[in-house]
Design an enzyme around this catalytic site. Structure first.
Site, PDB file in Angstrom:
ATOM      1  N   LEU A 155       0.865  -1.168   0.000  1.00 50.34           N
ATOM      2  CA  LEU A 155       0.000   0.000   0.000  1.00 50.34           C
ATOM      3  C   LEU A 155       0.908   1.226   0.000  1.00 50.34           C
ATOM      4  O   LEU A 155       1.976   1.211   0.617  1.00 50.34           O
ATOM      5  CB  LEU A 155      -0.905   0.025   1.238  1.00 50.34           C
ATOM      6  CG  LEU A 155      -1.953  -1.081   1.371  1.00 50.34           C
ATOM      7  CD1 LEU A 155      -2.737  -0.903   2.664  1.00 50.34           C
ATOM      8  CD2 LEU A 155      -2.889  -1.116   0.176  1.00 50.34           C
ATOM      9  N   ASP A 156       0.490   2.280  -0.667  1.00 52.88           N
ATOM     10  CA  ASP A 156       1.292   3.502  -0.679  1.00 52.88           C
ATOM     11  C   ASP A 156       1.398   4.083   0.720  1.00 52.88           C
ATOM     12  O   ASP A 156       0.572   3.804   1.595  1.00 52.88           O
ATOM     13  CB  ASP A 156       0.670   4.525  -1.625  1.00 52.88           C
ATOM     14  CG  ASP A 156       0.629   4.033  -3.066  1.00 52.88           C
ATOM     15  OD1 ASP A 156       1.508   3.243  -3.444  1.00 52.88           O
ATOM     16  OD2 ASP A 156      -0.294   4.437  -3.802  1.00 52.88           O
ATOM     17  N   LYS A 157       2.372   4.937   0.924  1.00 52.07           N
ATOM     18  CA  LYS A 157       2.634   5.508   2.237  1.00 52.07           C
ATOM     19  C   LYS A 157       1.398   6.163   2.845  1.00 52.07           C
ATOM     20  O   LYS A 157       1.095   5.984   4.025  1.00 52.07           O
ATOM     21  CB  LYS A 157       3.769   6.534   2.132  1.00 52.07           C
ATOM     22  CG  LYS A 157       4.140   7.197   3.454  1.00 52.07           C
ATOM     23  CD  LYS A 157       5.302   8.167   3.273  1.00 52.07           C
ATOM     24  CE  LYS A 157       5.679   8.827   4.598  1.00 52.07           C
ATOM     25  NZ  LYS A 157       6.825   9.763   4.446  1.00 52.07           N
TER      26      LYS A 157
END
Length: 335
Positions: A155-157
């Site tokens: 998952l992106d930051k």
């Protein structure tokens, strides 16, 4: 759930507990007048010159038992050089770091976590420590023997929500296979700018690296196939509330598809979405995860409520009348 300070990246110089090799030598006549940084690079060729210059500037190099902080300093024959070779920030990438994790499910084969905003999943440039990978290495010994410590998707930051991690090599292998075969069900909720007229839309457009911006992805004919199913469940405040289902898992897939359609995520400045509704990060949450257990084959279903900031913004869009949270999308905020 906000991100604890424990997650924040350690400064590159915050390595007091990491063993540092020392190298000492006496300057020979052939090196008389040589720049200090160039001489140190000759004796430590496995490090970049810029890293060694940084060590000199931070006081890790001595000439005749006196700290010298000038990389351009000229050395003299007969001087003793003492270098403390502190590891690079990259050396921390696979170092265990204990951190709190929101565990949704765990057994001997897999781990499901609810990722908070701000937690980087895998080490990379600018984020060599304080990542989920570091936390997994600290949580169980077997992680050190697994590819990416068992991480099979990211998952992106700024994205919150559910992630599955393998704890054994057979589990990792089966999870990777299941994801590639599109057998893992991943559902997200998102807030976007604009109010699309459609109620359901299938975005099927290939995604590749944006040639004009290194950090961005883009819809490109030469990219990899990508499909996202999107359903509109509400609109208001000039925004729309969407439920998105991934069929593929390309980098930034939902963000790219929605931005390409003219509806960037609220708070996703990388793809043209300005902050709004009190959100300063991309309004994206992985709220449902469905898969078969990699060992038993039994079906597993998990759901994670939205974090409080996204839940509050969601109500403004999906339920502007203030009638209460929507049961359909389960927006009761997690603590």
């Amino acid at each position: 759930m906000s991100l604890p300070d424990d997650y924040r990246d350690a400064p590159a110089d915050d390595l007091a507990d990491v063993p540092a090799e020392r190298r000492c030598w006496t300057v020979g006549t052939g090196d008389h007048g040589q720049r200090l940084d160039k001489l140190v690079a000759q004796h430590a060729p496995e490090f970049s010159r810029s890293h060694l210059q940084g060590l000199i500037e931070r006081g890790h190099v001595q000439l005749d038992a006196t700290v010298c902080g000038q990389p351009s300093r000229r050395v003299r024959a007969g001087q003793r050089v003492d270098v403390e070779l502190v590891p690079t920030a990259e050396a921390l990438a696979f170092r265990p770091q204990a951190m709190p994790l929101a565990i949704v499910f765990e057994d001997d084969e897999l781990l499901v976590i609810d990722k908070p905003a701000g937690l980087v999943v895998h080490p990379g440039a600018g984020n060599w420590s304080g990542t989920l990978l570091n936390g997994l290495l600290a949580r169980h010994r077997a992680a050190a023997q697994l590819p990416r410590a068992g991480i099979v998707h990211r998952l992106d930051k700024g994205t919150t929500g559910l992630m599955v991690v393998g704890k054994t090599l057979p589990a990792v292998t089966e999870l990777v296979r299941a994801i590639a075969a599109r057998e893992v069900r991943r559902e997200y909720v998102a807030l976007v700018h604009g109010e699309p007229r459609w109620e359901h839309q299938v975005f099927e457009a290939p995604i590749g690296r944006d040639p004009g911006a290194r950090l961005r992805m883009a819809v490109r004919a030469s990219g990899k196939p990508a499909r996202t199913d999107v359903r509109r469940v509400g609109a208001g405040q000039g925004c729309a509330a969407l439920v998105c289902r991934l069929h593929t898992g390309r980098t930034h897939q939902i963000r790219v598809h929605l931005s390409h359609a003219g509806h960037p995520l609220v708070g996703d400045e990388l793809y043209g979405g300005r902050p709004a509704l009190g959100l300063q990060r991309p309004a994206l949450h992985a709220r449902r995860l469905g898969l078969r257990h990699p060992a038993t084959g039994l079906p597993l279903e998990f759901e994670a409520p939205m974090p409080a900031d996204l839940a509050q913004a969601w109500r403004l869009v999906a339920d502007p009348s203030g009638g209460g949270p929507s049961a359909e999308v389960g927006i009761e905020p997690r603590p």
